[in-house]
Enzyme design. Sequence first.
Site, mmCIF file in Angstrom:
data_model
loop_
_atom_site.group_PDB
_atom_site.id
_atom_site.type_symbol
_atom_site.label_atom_id
_atom_site.label_comp_id
_atom_site.label_asym_id
_atom_site.label_seq_id
_atom_site.Cartn_x
_atom_site.Cartn_y
_atom_site.Cartn_z
ATOM 1 C CB CYS A 282 -0.787 0.000 1.178
ATOM 2 S SG CYS A 282 -1.381 -1.653 1.787
ATOM 3 N NE ARG A 311 1.510 -9.170 5.170
ATOM 4 C CZ ARG A 311 0.284 -9.311 4.896
ATOM 5 N NH1 ARG A 311 -0.546 -10.026 5.363
ATOM 6 N NH2 ARG A 311 -0.082 -8.126 3.916
ATOM 7 C CD GLN A 329 -0.905 -8.535 -0.190
ATOM 8 O OE1 GLN A 329 0.078 -7.370 -0.154
ATOM 9 N NE2 GLN A 329 -1.597 -8.782 0.918
ATOM 10 C CG ASP A 331 -2.233 -5.189 -2.812
ATOM 11 O OD1 ASP A 331 -3.386 -5.136 -2.806
ATOM 12 O OD2 ASP A 331 -1.241 -5.072 -2.114
ATOM 13 C CG HIS A 333 -3.659 -0.177 -3.101
ATOM 14 N ND1 HIS A 333 -2.383 -0.768 -2.981
ATOM 15 C CD2 HIS A 333 -4.127 -0.389 -1.865
ATOM 16 C CE1 HIS A 333 -2.130 -1.631 -2.214
ATOM 17 N NE2 HIS A 333 -3.078 -1.406 -1.404
ATOM 18 C CE LYS A 413 -12.645 -7.774 7.170
ATOM 19 N NZ LYS A 413 -11.700 -8.747 7.505
ATOM 20 C CG HIS A 459 -6.244 -1.538 1.170
ATOM 21 N ND1 HIS A 459 -4.956 -1.057 1.123
ATOM 22 C CD2 HIS A 459 -6.820 -0.546 1.938
ATOM 23 C CE1 HIS A 459 -4.603 -0.394 2.074
ATOM 24 N NE2 HIS A 459 -5.682 0.205 2.647
HETATM 25 ZN ZN ZN Z 1 -3.093 -2.232 0.471
#
Ligand code: ZN
Length: 588
Positions: A282, A311, A329, A331, A333, A413, A459
Amino acid sequence: MNSEAEQKQPPEYDLETLRHSCAHLMAQAVKQLYPETKVTIGPVIQDGFYYDFFRETPFVPEDLKKIEKRMKEIAKKGLEVKRVELDRDEAINLFKSMNEHFKVEIIQGINSTDPITAYTQGEFTDLCRGPHVDSTKRLKAFKLLSTSSAYWRGDEKNPVLQRIYGTCWPTKEELKSYLERLEEAKKRDHRKLGKELDLFTMSEDIGPGLILWHPKGSRVRYEMEEFWRREHYKNGYELVYTPHAAKVDLWKTSGHMEFYSENIFSPMDVEGQEYVMKPMNCPFHIQIYKSHLRSYRDLPLRWAELGTVYRYERSGVLHGLLRVRGFTQDDAHLFCREDQIENEILRVLRFILFILRSFGFLEYKVYLSTRPEKSVGSDQAWETATGALEGALNKSGLEYEVDAGEGVFYGPKIDIKIRDSLHRYWQVSTIQVDFNLPDRFEMSYIGEDGKAHRPIMIHRALMGSIERFFGCLVEHYAGAFPLWLAPVQVILLPITDQHFPYTEEVYEKLLSAGIRVEKDLRNEKIGFKIREAQISKIPYMLVLGDQEAQSAKIAVRRRRSQETQTMDIEAFLSQLNTEIEEKTIDVS
Ligand SMILES: [Zn+2]
Ligand SMILES: [Zn+2]
């Protein structure tokens, strides 16, 4: 149905009530057989329940048999399950007198003056909110499955507890079919198939939780990623790439060093500056946003990245591809204005469904999580965003459940779970509205009014993590990937070495047409080669002998079929291309 018959019907209980009652039944049996054992908690989980007990020695399989036998005896007795309300002191005294100090600790931790409820069956009483079945005789179809250990309250400094897992179903038939699925799941375990099909490994020399993708696994991953990238461009996204590490200061601004530090790899020193491996993508996308002055006309911006994050997870919780220390991910945004949230969420929902269906997942569970007790952002912001999420869900036609108060502190979410071929649910997609990071990074755009405004950040991930989703695909298909994903799509099986030149010819034709093709040139009988190709779960086998070579044709056999079909290469190629294009799922 007449009313008399209706009255004779036993009450119907939902799975949760049955399973929770079964956990009590198990605890009762354990206390009868091993009175020195202390009880702690026994929650319901997907497909069953567990109960954590405190005792010196772990339970062994023989113990489970004994406990299960005793449970059946108690169930047959049809003990009435009675609910009792106690005030706090009564409850504490009761469990103290029973020497159940874990229960006393739980009651002392309950922050309310409401009466405490307990359930009693025979000589056994357990602290519980309920609800429960009215009699132990309602529990007819259960089985104890396995044991493990756990820490009291999940904390390593606390005593070690002995956990027993079990399952419970309304009928014996449902129990039987569940146990069959469980057996099948063992055969399909992605760690087992990953080795057998040479898809991926981990190496002690590299470190736990870090995945090596072998050529065959990489082929599948490449197809997943290429499809993902193409579809993102088609859906109005831009793709970005960002680094794997960044200065600690970035994560201080984002708040991750404060709230997430236990999951971040320890910092490394680079020229006197501290850097960490990124746990998320992010803040990087935010930096790209901030590289320009943005106007309301620029929004929405949709930026996607297959971003690899790191992680820290304790080695004890690592599990194949499902819990790892480095993963990618899928991912993205989205940065938008408040009035754009609903439309953006709706677009994301439709996109998610398209992607999940393409991989063969057709059943979902959808959850909308709303504002938790501790949160940032104004009432108005939460109302708008939650309303937008609801609006989008309603327009999407998806059925969903509301998880009240289960949102993240920074925004509401949506989570989506997919059902696999063994009826197990996997958490994959997530869409989160975020009021926090735009504030922390002081993001802005110039509105129609000429003034600076904060953008809304969303996200989202469709597959979640490539590693995990791949593990799920392996188990869903038992390693027999659909043609468009299969690491090897076609294998050529010459009958003898006389057919090698023709095999070579066919090989070149398929290869240059973009088909993933291999040849088995070993000096083995054709029957053996076919069996091996079936074990490798290759979608198509081409048997090449005299007849085929002379007529310039091929004998085509599908992996789940006994039949062979003779056709020419062009016709076969066009059939393959259609199947790849349409992402046909050939589950039999
Ligand atoms: Zn994010
Ligand atoms: Zn209970």
